[in-house]
Every structure is written in structure tokens, then in C-alpha cells.
Design an enzyme around this catalytic site. Structure first.
Site, PDB file in Angstrom:
ATOM      1  N   GLY A 171     -33.205   2.689 -58.256  1.00  0.00           N
ATOM      2  CA  GLY A 171     -33.427   1.790 -57.112  1.00  0.00           C
ATOM      3  C   GLY A 171     -32.873   0.403 -57.364  1.00  0.00           C
ATOM      4  O   GLY A 171     -33.414  -0.596 -56.885  1.00  0.00           O
ATOM      5  N   ARG A 215     -30.314  -2.745 -54.449  1.00  0.00           N
ATOM      6  CA  ARG A 215     -30.556  -3.783 -53.435  1.00  0.00           C
ATOM      7  C   ARG A 215     -29.872  -5.084 -53.853  1.00  0.00           C
ATOM      8  O   ARG A 215     -30.306  -5.727 -54.814  1.00  0.00           O
ATOM      9  CB  ARG A 215     -32.057  -4.014 -53.274  1.00  0.00           C
ATOM     10  CG  ARG A 215     -32.409  -5.105 -52.309  1.00  0.00           C
ATOM     11  CD  ARG A 215     -32.400  -4.648 -50.887  1.00  0.00           C
ATOM     12  NE  ARG A 215     -33.566  -3.840 -50.572  1.00  0.00           N
ATOM     13  CZ  ARG A 215     -33.658  -3.047 -49.497  1.00  0.00           C
ATOM     14  NH1 ARG A 215     -32.652  -2.929 -48.684  1.00  0.00           N
ATOM     15  NH2 ARG A 215     -34.761  -2.370 -49.283  1.00  0.00           N
ATOM     16  N   ASP A 227     -31.115  10.355 -55.693  1.00  0.00           N
ATOM     17  CA  ASP A 227     -32.381  10.254 -54.968  1.00  0.00           C
ATOM     18  C   ASP A 227     -33.476  10.686 -55.947  1.00  0.00           C
ATOM     19  O   ASP A 227     -33.493  11.845 -56.391  1.00  0.00           O
ATOM     20  CB  ASP A 227     -32.315  11.191 -53.751  1.00  0.00           C
ATOM     21  CG  ASP A 227     -33.584  11.165 -52.920  1.00  0.00           C
ATOM     22  OD1 ASP A 227     -34.640  10.719 -53.427  1.00  0.00           O
ATOM     23  OD2 ASP A 227     -33.534  11.604 -51.758  1.00  0.00           O
ATOM     24  N   VAL A 228     -34.366   9.750 -56.290  1.00  0.00           N
ATOM     25  CA  VAL A 228     -35.364  10.056 -57.332  1.00  0.00           C
ATOM     26  C   VAL A 228     -36.376  11.123 -56.917  1.00  0.00           C
ATOM     27  O   VAL A 228     -37.118  11.625 -57.755  1.00  0.00           O
ATOM     28  CB  VAL A 228     -36.131   8.792 -57.814  1.00  0.00           C
ATOM     29  CG1 VAL A 228     -35.203   7.806 -58.480  1.00  0.00           C
ATOM     30  CG2 VAL A 228     -36.920   8.150 -56.678  1.00  0.00           C
ATOM     31  N   ASN A 265     -37.807   1.988 -61.191  1.00  0.00           N
ATOM     32  CA  ASN A 265     -38.005   0.877 -60.259  1.00  0.00           C
ATOM     33  C   ASN A 265     -37.982   1.299 -58.789  1.00  0.00           C
ATOM     34  O   ASN A 265     -38.567   0.616 -57.944  1.00  0.00           O
ATOM     35  CB  ASN A 265     -36.903  -0.175 -60.516  1.00  0.00           C
ATOM     36  CG  ASN A 265     -36.858  -1.234 -59.441  1.00  0.00           C
ATOM     37  OD1 ASN A 265     -37.695  -2.135 -59.415  1.00  0.00           O
ATOM     38  ND2 ASN A 265     -35.888  -1.140 -58.532  1.00  0.00           N
ATOM     39  N   SER A 267     -47.532  -2.106 -59.576  1.00  0.00           N
ATOM     40  CA  SER A 267     -47.823  -3.226 -58.672  1.00  0.00           C
ATOM     41  C   SER A 267     -49.279  -3.627 -58.901  1.00  0.00           C
ATOM     42  O   SER A 267     -50.106  -2.775 -59.258  1.00  0.00           O
ATOM     43  CB  SER A 267     -47.653  -2.791 -57.218  1.00  0.00           C
ATOM     44  OG  SER A 267     -48.271  -3.716 -56.343  1.00  0.00           O
ATOM     45  N   TYR A 302     -49.377   3.458 -50.963  1.00  0.00           N
ATOM     46  CA  TYR A 302     -48.636   2.653 -51.947  1.00  0.00           C
ATOM     47  C   TYR A 302     -49.519   2.369 -53.174  1.00  0.00           C
ATOM     48  O   TYR A 302     -49.092   2.557 -54.325  1.00  0.00           O
ATOM     49  CB  TYR A 302     -48.192   1.357 -51.287  1.00  0.00           C
ATOM     50  CG  TYR A 302     -47.370   0.439 -52.162  1.00  0.00           C
ATOM     51  CD1 TYR A 302     -46.027   0.703 -52.404  1.00  0.00           C
ATOM     52  CD2 TYR A 302     -47.931  -0.701 -52.733  1.00  0.00           C
ATOM     53  CE1 TYR A 302     -45.263  -0.146 -53.199  1.00  0.00           C
ATOM     54  CE2 TYR A 302     -47.183  -1.553 -53.529  1.00  0.00           C
ATOM     55  CZ  TYR A 302     -45.841  -1.272 -53.758  1.00  0.00           C
ATOM     56  OH  TYR A 302     -45.091  -2.111 -54.548  1.00  0.00           O
ATOM     57  N   ALA A 331     -52.152   3.973 -54.207  1.00  0.00           N
ATOM     58  CA  ALA A 331     -52.421   5.215 -54.958  1.00  0.00           C
ATOM     59  C   ALA A 331     -51.210   5.588 -55.814  1.00  0.00           C
ATOM     60  O   ALA A 331     -51.355   6.002 -56.970  1.00  0.00           O
ATOM     61  CB  ALA A 331     -52.764   6.351 -53.993  1.00  0.00           C
ATOM     62  N   LYS A 335     -48.999   3.564 -57.058  1.00  0.00           N
ATOM     63  CA  LYS A 335     -48.837   2.600 -58.154  1.00  0.00           C
ATOM     64  C   LYS A 335     -49.964   2.745 -59.190  1.00  0.00           C
ATOM     65  O   LYS A 335     -49.750   2.536 -60.385  1.00  0.00           O
ATOM     66  CB  LYS A 335     -48.779   1.167 -57.606  1.00  0.00           C
ATOM     67  CG  LYS A 335     -47.529   0.902 -56.732  1.00  0.00           C
ATOM     68  CD  LYS A 335     -46.237   1.128 -57.502  1.00  0.00           C
ATOM     69  CE  LYS A 335     -45.009   0.699 -56.743  1.00  0.00           C
ATOM     70  NZ  LYS A 335     -43.753   0.872 -57.482  1.00  0.00           N
ATOM     71  N   ILE A 345     -43.734 -11.104 -55.158  1.00  0.00           N
ATOM     72  CA  ILE A 345     -42.398 -11.466 -55.636  1.00  0.00           C
ATOM     73  C   ILE A 345     -41.512 -11.715 -54.416  1.00  0.00           C
ATOM     74  O   ILE A 345     -41.558 -10.942 -53.452  1.00  0.00           O
ATOM     75  CB  ILE A 345     -41.798 -10.331 -56.506  1.00  0.00           C
ATOM     76  CG1 ILE A 345     -42.766  -9.921 -57.634  1.00  0.00           C
ATOM     77  CG2 ILE A 345     -40.436 -10.742 -57.063  1.00  0.00           C
ATOM     78  CD1 ILE A 345     -43.120 -11.000 -58.635  1.00  0.00           C
TER      79      ILE A 345
HETATM   80  N1  NAD Z   1     -41.353  -7.131 -53.902  1.00  0.00           N
HETATM   81  C1  NAD Z   1     -42.565  -7.224 -54.387  1.00  0.00           C
HETATM   82  O1  NAD Z   1     -43.287  -8.201 -54.121  1.00  0.00           O
HETATM   83  C2  NAD Z   1     -43.088  -6.152 -55.307  1.00  0.00           C
HETATM   84  C3  NAD Z   1     -44.361  -6.316 -55.857  1.00  0.00           C
HETATM   85  C4  NAD Z   1     -44.852  -5.338 -56.710  1.00  0.00           C
HETATM   86  C5  NAD Z   1     -44.092  -4.229 -57.015  1.00  0.00           C
HETATM   87  N2  NAD Z   1     -42.856  -4.077 -56.464  1.00  0.00           N
HETATM   88  C6  NAD Z   1     -42.101  -2.882 -56.836  1.00  0.00           C
HETATM   89  O2  NAD Z   1     -40.864  -3.245 -57.410  1.00  0.00           O
HETATM   90  C7  NAD Z   1     -39.899  -2.223 -57.130  1.00  0.00           C
HETATM   91  C8  NAD Z   1     -38.674  -2.840 -56.476  1.00  0.00           C
HETATM   92  O3  NAD Z   1     -39.102  -3.501 -55.302  1.00  0.00           O
HETATM   93  P1  NAD Z   1     -38.159  -4.405 -54.398  1.00  0.00           P
HETATM   94  O4  NAD Z   1     -39.032  -5.375 -53.690  1.00  0.00           O
HETATM   95  O5  NAD Z   1     -36.998  -4.886 -55.179  1.00  0.00           O
HETATM   96  O6  NAD Z   1     -37.751  -3.297 -53.317  1.00  0.00           O
HETATM   97  P2  NAD Z   1     -36.381  -3.018 -52.579  1.00  0.00           P
HETATM   98  O7  NAD Z   1     -36.713  -2.259 -51.333  1.00  0.00           O
HETATM   99  O8  NAD Z   1     -35.588  -4.278 -52.438  1.00  0.00           O
HETATM  100  O9  NAD Z   1     -35.630  -2.055 -53.610  1.00  0.00           O
HETATM  101  C9  NAD Z   1     -35.981  -0.721 -53.774  1.00  0.00           C
HETATM  102  C10 NAD Z   1     -34.712   0.065 -53.990  1.00  0.00           C
HETATM  103  O10 NAD Z   1     -35.072   1.444 -54.175  1.00  0.00           O
HETATM  104  C11 NAD Z   1     -34.131   2.245 -53.496  1.00  0.00           C
HETATM  105  N3  NAD Z   1     -34.746   3.534 -53.178  1.00  0.00           N
HETATM  106  C12 NAD Z   1     -35.720   3.798 -52.272  1.00  0.00           C
HETATM  107  N4  NAD Z   1     -35.984   5.111 -52.260  1.00  0.00           N
HETATM  108  C13 NAD Z   1     -35.186   5.691 -53.210  1.00  0.00           C
HETATM  109  C14 NAD Z   1     -34.997   7.029 -53.662  1.00  0.00           C
HETATM  110  N5  NAD Z   1     -35.694   8.057 -53.145  1.00  0.00           N
HETATM  111  N6  NAD Z   1     -34.111   7.245 -54.654  1.00  0.00           N
HETATM  112  C15 NAD Z   1     -33.390   6.220 -55.196  1.00  0.00           C
HETATM  113  N7  NAD Z   1     -33.492   4.957 -54.768  1.00  0.00           N
HETATM  114  C16 NAD Z   1     -34.393   4.692 -53.793  1.00  0.00           C
HETATM  115  C17 NAD Z   1     -33.731   1.445 -52.259  1.00  0.00           C
HETATM  116  O11 NAD Z   1     -32.459   1.859 -51.755  1.00  0.00           O
HETATM  117  C18 NAD Z   1     -33.732   0.010 -52.814  1.00  0.00           C
HETATM  118  O12 NAD Z   1     -32.436  -0.345 -53.284  1.00  0.00           O
HETATM  119  C19 NAD Z   1     -40.595  -1.175 -56.260  1.00  0.00           C
HETATM  120  O13 NAD Z   1     -41.074  -0.121 -57.055  1.00  0.00           O
HETATM  121  C20 NAD Z   1     -41.760  -1.966 -55.672  1.00  0.00           C
HETATM  122  O14 NAD Z   1     -42.827  -1.133 -55.312  1.00  0.00           O
HETATM  123  C21 NAD Z   1     -42.331  -5.002 -55.613  1.00  0.00           C
END
Ligand code: NAD
Length: 249
Positions: free
Chosen positions: A12, A15, A65-66, A92, A144, A157, A159, A161, A190
Site C-alpha cells: 500500500g 499513495r 492486491d494484498v 501498510n 492504529s 476498522y 476490529a 487493527k 496523522i
Molecule cells: N492516516 C491516518 O491518520 C492513519 C492513522 C492510523 C493508522 N493508519 C494506517 O496507516 C496505513 C496507511 O494509511 P494512509 O492514511 O497512508 O492511507 P492511504 O489510503 O493514503 O494509503 C493506503 C494505500 O493502500 C492501498 N491499498 C488499499 N487496498 C489495497 C489492497 N487490497 N492491496 C494493495 N494495496 C491496497 C491504496 O491504494 C493506498 O495507496 C493504513 O493501514 C491505515 O489504516 C492511518
């Protein structure tokens, strides 16, 4: 705290702009690792891989695709084919499909749990096969704070995490004897594309609740993840590091 000659996969990571995966990939490459940028959106994975290369790092993009075990296995196989080894896996990839419990569809539940939790299981299993043979490996799961404290409107979400935290601890117990460290980080608020979309007033209220009086940056998460991948953190496994400016303590 160098990672030179090491090979890392970040799922992931496609982005561009403010993704946490992108920041982790850039930080791992800066520390010297060769990085596989994996995402299910091919052009995004390519873009971040190019960013890493432009910044002077080594990277390739692999579309996967994970949620699909065949993709996770191919991701690891192609990485080993390209670089000859696999030292670091960062789980991630994650999504949200928020709704209150009574309005949450089965599909919202399945897609979030499949991506966030099953995806981490599938990638960890594929990577562990190589790491066990190497007798060395570092895995970091992006959980998270919601997986620790829960959140109204995010039962799926939270559950997923919470599940990733339990997965981390179980695998740490299984693979510790093979010199494999697995830890989780639990980010709080974040600043990403997701939080940018929230109204300014709500972001101000979130900021006010944080003892450090600011929202986190993707780099705040990336720095801790890099540390967990270095030998400086070699006696740490099965832990959850909360990165939330002191919000939940
Ligand atoms: N942004 C926050 O405040 C925050 C807080 C806590 C945890 N997180 C966690 O951090 C991680 C990254 O978050 P982010 O905010 O950068 O999210 P984001 O949506 O910007 O990035 C997630 C990426 O995962 C990819 N993705 C989604 N489904 C996928 C799949 N099935 N296979 C492969 N790739 C896939 C998307 O294309 C995207 O590029 C996530 O696990 C999120 O839950 C984010």
C-alpha cells in the site's frame, strides 16, 4: 542505524503526496534499503518508485492486491528474484469503510477485514517462508490507536487493527526463535489525504486534544518504522508503539 544491503517490501505504498506507506518507503530507502513499492494501483506504485529513485534510492514497483494469496506469494517471489533476499516487510495497505454498527453492511465489514487483517496475514506468511530460511527478518505492521481504544463508526476498522496487534504478538512468539522481529505501530491522527478531507474545525478540535498540540506527519510514523527495522531494535518483538503525540496514554 543503517539498512544498507537490505531489501524491504512496503504494501500500500503507492499513495503519492501524503501516504504513510510512501513516507516509510522513502525513509527505508534513505537508510540504505532497496525498496519494493507494492500497491494495487499500478500507476501509483510506479510514481512512488520513481520518487524513491529520484531521491537517490533503489526501488522497483510491483502491483499486488494484498487480499489475494497468489498476489502476496508472487510479490515475495518477484522480490527475491530481483534482489536475492527479503529482510523487511511493512504491512501498510489499509482501507476504511466507516459506518455505525446498525448501518454497516456485511460488505463493508468483509472488505476492511480482508484488506487490513487478512492482507497482513497473507503477506506475513509469504515473507516468513523466506525469512525463516534466512534466519533473519523484520516485520512491522501498521495498526492504529483505534485498534486499542475502539471508535464509534469504525467497528470494522478497529476490529481489523486490534486483530493485527494480536497477529503481531502471536507471530512474535512463533518466529522469535528464528531471529525474526515483528512489531506494530499504532498511529493516532496523522495528516494524510484522509484527514485533509475533514473540515478545518474538526481538525482544530483533534489538534487541541493532542498533548503535543499538532497532528502527526507521515514522517513521524516512518521514522519509528525505520528504527524498528534496524539492529538498534533487535531486542524488541511483539510490541505495539503508539505514535499519537500522547493522545492515548
Ligand atoms: N492516516 C491516518 O491518520 C492513519 C492513522 C492510523 C493508522 N493508519 C494506517 O496507516 C496505513 C496507511 O494509511 P494512509 O492514511 O497512508 O492511507 P492511504 O489510503 O493514503 O494509503 C493506503 C494505500 O493502500 C492501498 N491499498 C488499499 N487496498 C489495497 C489492497 N487490497 N492491496 C494493495 N494495496 C491496497 C491504496 O491504494 C493506498 O495507496 C493504513 O493501514 C491505515 O489504516 C492511518
Amino acid at each position: 542505524m543503517t539498512l544498507s544491503n537490505q531489501v524491504a517490501i512496503v504494501t500500500g505504498a503507492g499513495r503519492a503526496g501524503k501516504g504513510i506507506g510512501r513516507a516509510i518507503a522513502l525513509a527505508l530507502a534513505k537508510a540504505g534499503a532497496s525498496v519494493v513499492i507494492s500497491d494495487f494501483v499500478p500507476e501509483n506504485a510506479d510514481r512512488v518508485a520513481n520518487e524513491v529513485i529520484t531521491a537517490g534510492g533503489k526501488a522497483i514497483a510491483i502491483t499486488s492486491d494484498v487480499t489475494l494469496s497468489s498476489d502476496c506469494e508472487e510479490l515475495v517471489a518477484r522480490t527475491v528474484n530481483e534482489f536475492g533476499r527479503l529482510d523487511i516487510l511493512i504491512n501498510n495497505a489499509g482501507i476504511t469503510r466507516d459506518n455505525l454498527l446498525l448501518r454497516m453492511s456485511e460488505d463493508d465489514w468483509d472488505s476492511v477485514v480482508n484488506t487490513n487483517l487478512k492482507g497482513a496475514f497473507l503477506c506475513t506468511k509469504a515473507a516468513a517462508r523466506i525469512m525463516v530460511k534466512q534466519r533473519r527478518g523484520k516485520i512491522v505492521n501498521i495498526a492504529s490507536v483505534m485498534g486499542i481504544v475502539g471508535n464509534a463508526g469504525q467497528a470494522n476498522y478497529a476490529a481489523s487493527k486490534g486483530g493485527i496487534i494480536a497477529l503481531t504478538k502471536s507471530v512474535a512468539k512463533e518466529l522469535g526463535s528464528r531471529n525474526i522481529n515483528i512489531n506494530a505501530v499504532a498511529p493516532g491522527f496523522i495528516q494524510t489525504v484522509m484527514t485533509d478531507a475533514l473540515p478545518e474545525e474538526l481538525r482544530d478540535r483533534m489538534r487541541e486534544q493532542v498533548p503535543l498540540k499538532r497532528l502527526g506527519e507521515p514522517e513521524d510514523v516512518a521514522n519509528i518504522v525505520v528504527f524498528l527495522c534496524t539492529e538498534a531494535a533487535s531486542y524488541l518483538t511483539g510490541q505495539v508503539i503508539t505514535i499519537d503525540g500522547g493522545l492515548f496514554m
